[in-house]
Design a protein around this motif. Sequence first.
Motif, mmCIF file in Angstrom:
data_model
loop_
_atom_site.group_PDB
_atom_site.id
_atom_site.type_symbol
_atom_site.label_atom_id
_atom_site.label_comp_id
_atom_site.label_asym_id
_atom_site.label_seq_id
_atom_site.Cartn_x
_atom_site.Cartn_y
_atom_site.Cartn_z
ATOM 1 N N ARG A 42 0.807 -1.224 0.000
ATOM 2 C CA ARG A 42 0.000 0.000 0.000
ATOM 3 C C ARG A 42 0.839 1.273 0.000
ATOM 4 N N THR A 43 2.107 1.182 0.314
ATOM 5 C CA THR A 43 2.930 2.383 0.470
ATOM 6 C C THR A 43 4.006 2.443 -0.603
ATOM 7 N N ASP A 44 4.118 3.574 -1.269
ATOM 8 C CA ASP A 44 5.190 3.784 -2.224
ATOM 9 C C ASP A 44 6.514 3.867 -1.474
ATOM 10 N N HIS A 45 7.463 3.009 -1.817
ATOM 11 C CA HIS A 45 8.680 2.887 -1.007
ATOM 12 C C HIS A 45 9.535 4.141 -1.053
ATOM 13 N N SER A 81 0.493 3.840 -2.468
ATOM 14 C CA SER A 81 0.761 3.340 -3.802
ATOM 15 C C SER A 81 -0.472 3.579 -4.678
ATOM 16 N N ARG A 82 -0.303 3.386 -5.968
ATOM 17 C CA ARG A 82 -1.392 3.665 -6.911
ATOM 18 C C ARG A 82 -2.650 2.858 -6.568
ATOM 19 N N ARG A 88 0.685 8.380 -4.811
ATOM 20 C CA ARG A 88 1.542 8.516 -5.994
ATOM 21 C C ARG A 88 0.921 7.671 -7.104
#
Length: 319
Positions: free
Chosen positions: A172-175, A181-182, A248
């Motif tokens: 779930r999280t853009d690193h 995340s999208r 993002r």
Amino acid sequence: MRGYQERQGEDRDVTARDHLAIGLLVMAVVTGLGGVWPADPLSPTQWWFVVSGIDLVLCGALLALPVHQRSTQAVVIAGVVVSAVLVSTCYSAQGVVVFALGFVVAGQFAAYALERRRAAVVAGVVVAAIALSATFAPAAVHPVIVVASAAMALLSCWLMAEQTDRLRRQARTDHLTGALSRGAFYERAGDVVPGALRRGTPLSVVAFDVDDFTVVNARHGHLGADDLLADLAAAWRRMLPPAAFLGRVGGDEFVAVLPGTGEADARRWARSATSGRVLSSSAGVATLRPDDTVRSLLDRADVDLFAAKDARRALAGNV
């Protein structure tokens, strides 16, 4: 937004439902075999066939019900309770132990497929099913086996829940930027936007795009540009009002969803978010209308963003 997918969360629940339906079908077959080939001659085989039929009914009901965690949780609990009633008729300890392992699997499935709160309820039902069915079964089951089975159920459910939560957080999280995340962004927007429409509360979205990001990459290198992008996203996240979130959705494309915020306040927030930063960025704003979907709302923000970028280029004398 380009390539938008509206049903991310529902797709996950559909997958869990299908997995549970397969599990129930397997249990129906295994339980039916237990009636055909009983482990003990005193076993009331008619109840094995009844429970096998109930498992088939639960499988059909699950596929017919709306896809939701509530229905999945209800079917899991019903399956555990019905199986516990069957275990209470077992004349052999091995039957009790085999079903105890099945209860553990049911708890593990709940930890994998359900939210923590719902999974915890199922885990409690599993432990109660193991303890009560073993207590009332005609078979002589040593208390140590009951305690060990219950402890195994709780421990394995907890481990599965921890691992599942960790993997979901990573997904779930853009690193790079720490934004959603999208897929996670669209899933959350798919919950928040319809909720605002039902309640009639204001909601705005702000679409961001870094200006001339190819030039930034050429000037600072990809790693340097990544660092600048991460710093910019971190600044936006710190500025978010309560209940707002940032996703993002592309390389240098971000969207902030601002529940409870009208257009004027959203534009003020967007101006503040794009001013005085190391990286220059443009923003487009759209405010929820009664006839909006998530897609139409984000599309309008996209149009406003491109208009802002064109205005910036015109001001710079580039068009």
